[in-house]
Every structure is written in C-alpha cells, then in structure tokens.
Design a protein around this motif. Structure first.
Motif, PDB file in Angstrom:
ATOM      1  N   GLU A  84       0.867  -1.182   0.000  1.00 21.06           N
ATOM      2  CA  GLU A  84       0.000   0.000   0.000  1.00 21.06           C
ATOM      3  C   GLU A  84       0.902   1.230   0.000  1.00 21.06           C
ATOM      4  N   SER A  85       0.497   2.249  -0.764  1.00 18.99           N
ATOM      5  CA  SER A  85       1.331   3.449  -0.894  1.00 18.99           C
ATOM      6  C   SER A  85       0.883   4.606  -0.015  1.00 18.99           C
ATOM      7  N   TRP A  86      -0.392   4.621   0.386  1.00 17.40           N
ATOM      8  CA  TRP A  86      -0.925   5.779   1.108  1.00 17.40           C
ATOM      9  C   TRP A  86      -0.795   5.532   2.604  1.00 17.40           C
ATOM     10  N   PRO A  87       0.040   6.319   3.312  1.00 13.95           N
ATOM     11  CA  PRO A  87       0.320   6.049   4.729  1.00 13.95           C
ATOM     12  C   PRO A  87      -0.915   5.890   5.618  1.00 13.95           C
ATOM     13  N   PRO A  88      -1.998   6.698   5.467  1.00 10.12           N
ATOM     14  CA  PRO A  88      -3.153   6.486   6.356  1.00 10.12           C
ATOM     15  C   PRO A  88      -3.796   5.115   6.225  1.00 10.12           C
ATOM     16  N   ASN A  89      -3.616   4.457   5.084  1.00  4.18           N
ATOM     17  CA  ASN A  89      -4.205   3.133   4.907  1.00  4.18           C
ATOM     18  C   ASN A  89      -3.386   2.021   5.567  1.00  4.18           C
ATOM     19  N   LEU A  90      -2.105   2.262   5.819  1.00  4.04           N
ATOM     20  CA  LEU A  90      -1.233   1.200   6.307  1.00  4.04           C
ATOM     21  C   LEU A  90      -1.696   0.601   7.634  1.00  4.04           C
ATOM     22  N   PRO A  91      -2.008   1.414   8.663  1.00  4.36           N
ATOM     23  CA  PRO A  91      -2.469   0.792   9.912  1.00  4.36           C
ATOM     24  C   PRO A  91      -3.794   0.073   9.761  1.00  4.36           C
ATOM     25  N   LEU A  92      -4.670   0.562   8.883  1.00  3.50           N
ATOM     26  CA  LEU A  92      -5.945  -0.117   8.646  1.00  3.50           C
ATOM     27  C   LEU A  92      -5.700  -1.499   8.041  1.00  3.50           C
ATOM     28  N   ALA A  93      -4.839  -1.546   7.026  1.00  5.26           N
ATOM     29  CA  ALA A  93      -4.556  -2.815   6.368  1.00  5.26           C
ATOM     30  C   ALA A  93      -3.854  -3.787   7.307  1.00  5.26           C
ATOM     31  N   ARG A  94      -2.920  -3.294   8.084  1.00  4.56           N
ATOM     32  CA  ARG A  94      -2.196  -4.182   8.999  1.00  4.56           C
ATOM     33  C   ARG A  94      -3.130  -4.777  10.043  1.00  4.56           C
ATOM     34  N   ALA A  95      -4.052  -3.979  10.541  1.00  5.59           N
ATOM     35  CA  ALA A  95      -5.017  -4.494  11.526  1.00  5.59           C
ATOM     36  C   ALA A  95      -5.960  -5.513  10.886  1.00  5.59           C
ATOM     37  N   ALA A  96      -6.380  -5.243   9.640  1.00  5.12           N
ATOM     38  CA  ALA A  96      -7.328  -6.136   8.975  1.00  5.12           C
ATOM     39  C   ALA A  96      -6.695  -7.476   8.611  1.00  5.12           C
ATOM     40  N   LEU A  97      -5.402  -7.461   8.261  1.00  7.56           N
ATOM     41  CA  LEU A  97      -4.768  -8.673   7.739  1.00  7.56           C
ATOM     42  C   LEU A  97      -3.975  -9.440   8.788  1.00  7.56           C
ATOM     43  N   ALA A  98      -3.739  -8.846   9.936  1.00  9.65           N
ATOM     44  CA  ALA A  98      -2.997  -9.544  10.991  1.00  9.65           C
ATOM     45  C   ALA A  98      -3.634 -10.884  11.373  1.00  9.65           C
ATOM     46  N   PRO A  99      -4.971 -10.974  11.498  1.00  3.28           N
ATOM     47  CA  PRO A  99      -5.563 -12.279  11.844  1.00  3.28           C
ATOM     48  C   PRO A  99      -5.300 -13.373  10.813  1.00  3.28           C
ATOM     49  N   LEU A 100      -4.959 -12.987   9.577  1.00  2.00           N
ATOM     50  CA  LEU A 100      -4.658 -13.954   8.523  1.00  2.00           C
ATOM     51  C   LEU A 100      -3.165 -14.247   8.416  1.00  2.00           C
TER      52      LEU A 100
END
Length: 264
Positions: A84-100
């Motif tokens: 992901e290139s947009w910094p505000p999206n990074l914590p959202l993506a990391r939280a969403a994908l951590a369970p996987l």
C-alpha cells in the motif's frame, strides 16, 4: 439512517458540509448504504480471490487499501503479503490482515516492489491506480498467476462530465492496452472479461464523498472549486431522485509461463 429521498431534501449547504467531513481513508464503502448504489461485476472478484488464495503457496495483494477485500479470504496461503502506498491506509490494512498472518509493506504504486524475483505464485489487485506490469512479471514465479479487476475506459464519465464539462472524452484504461502490457512483461493473458454497470447517487453528499475517495474520477477535486457543478447535481437529484452514471470494469488474468526443460 434516513432514506435517499429524505437526504436529497436536506439543504445543499448541509449536504456539502457532511460530504467534506467524512473520513475517506481505506476502501470501505459502507458509509454509502442508503446514499448510493453500485452494480457489481458478474464475475465476483472477491470470491475469485478467496478461491485462488486458498490454493496458493505465496500470495501478494497490490495496492490493498485498508485490506478490505483481502481480509475476506476464507483460507490464507502460508505466505501472505500486501503493499500500500498511502500512509493512512497502512495501519488499517495491517489491523485487517494480521488475523490472517498477512504482512503489509509500504511501496509506491508504480513500483519497485520490495520482494525478490519469483517470490509469489499469485499476485492480485483490485482497482489499482497503476498496474506495474514489469514488477508483476518479475515477482511472479514460473507458472504463477496475476488476477486483477481494473477500472475500464470511460468509467463514470457522466459524473466526470458533470464536473469538468460535456466535452470530456472517454479516457482510462483499455483492456487491449492491458493485454499488450502483460505480454510485454512476459506474461500470457488467459482470461479477459468486461462489464458496464450502473451506479446511482441519492444525494450530493454521497457525490462529494465518492469524488474525494475515488480521486481519479475528477483529478484535484475539492468542494470549493466545483461548487457550481455540485449545485447543479444537487438540483438534478432533487428533481429526478438520483444521479445515474456507469462504472466500467474489466477482469484480467495473466500467467507467467513455466520454465522449459533447459531452464529458460
């Protein structure tokens, strides 16, 4: 939540203020419930990704946004990565994908990708801003697959013309160009499908949020600059009940050929 008809009767100023205040980070479109509708392509991209990831050894999702689509897969591969290139999206993506067990790395949309050659047997992308074909060809293992749902030519041109003028010519990505780019990257296109869909906005706040979120529809959009055009859209919605436009999408699947017996 109030119905679309109720929303359209609110004042223009109130709706503009609401549209400007909405958080547009990530690719969660749940805010639009009751405010806009969008027909989905017939091939069911999220379902296809879930099926392909379940059979992969190592999967990569490009420009994952907040990880919204990738987070819906039923069974992750042993190795799951996303960029992901947009910094505000990074914590959202990391939280969403951590369970996987997924890891999200920051990387520019056009590349380079921070992975070794032939690292993945599956690469996916939903509505990429840029499709970095040479990098996709590089990180795919022999026999690996790239699967993407892309914005097609003239997508939502009615909305673009409402903001920028009726003279605007259909632009965007053409499937034939994607095929040529894939082949130039050493890939073989094995599936290509196109769809023209229907989208309706039931109030001008939804239009504002969409244009702030899907930034390629009207480049450099802001409410102050496009206020007269937004007023015309608002008046049209009050008169007819909705603003209708037509998204276009195409699905492309390309594979990196297996190595031949001499290792080439």
């Amino acid at each position: 939540m109030a119905s679309g008809t109720d929303q359209a009767q609110r004042s223009f100023e109130d709706l503009l203020a609401e549209g400007e205040a909405v958080d547009v980070s990530g690719w969660d479109f749940s805010w639009f419930a009751g405010r806009a509708t969008e027909e989905r392509p017939p091939w069911g991209y999220a379902r296809l990704v879930s099926q392909r990831m379940a059979g992969a050894r190592a999967g990569l999702d490009l420009q994952t946004g907040g990880g919204e689509v990738l987070a819906t897969i039923e069974r992750p591969p042993p190795v799951l990565r996303a960029t992901e290139s947009w910094p505000p999206n990074l914590p959202l993506a990391r939280a969403a994908l951590a369970p996987l067990g997924g890891q999200v790395l920051e990387a520019p949309d056009a590349g380079p990708l921070p992975f070794a050659d032939a690292s993945f047997d599956l690469v996916t992308a939903r509505l990429p801003v840029v499709t970095p074909w040479p990098e996709i060809g590089r990180v795919l293992a022999p026999g690996g697959t790239f699967l993407a749902q892309e914005v097609g030519p003239g997508s939502n041109i009615e909305l673009s013309r409402a903001m920028l003028g009726g003279h605007l010519k259909p632009g965007g990505r053409f499937p034939a160009d994607a095929v040529a780019a894939a082949e130039a990257a050493g890939l073989e296109v094995v599936d290509l499908r196109e769809a023209r869909l229907v989208m309706e906005f039931f109030d001008v706040a939804a239009v504002v949020v969409f244009l702030r979120k899907v930034v390629w529809t009207v480049p450099d959009f802001n409410v102050a600059r496009f206020r007269p055009q937004l007023r015309a859209v608002h008046d049209g919605i009050r008169a007819t009940g909705s603003f209708v436009c037509h998204p276009t999408r195409f699905l492309i699947e390309a594979r990196r050929p297996e190595r031949t017996g001499d290792g080439t």
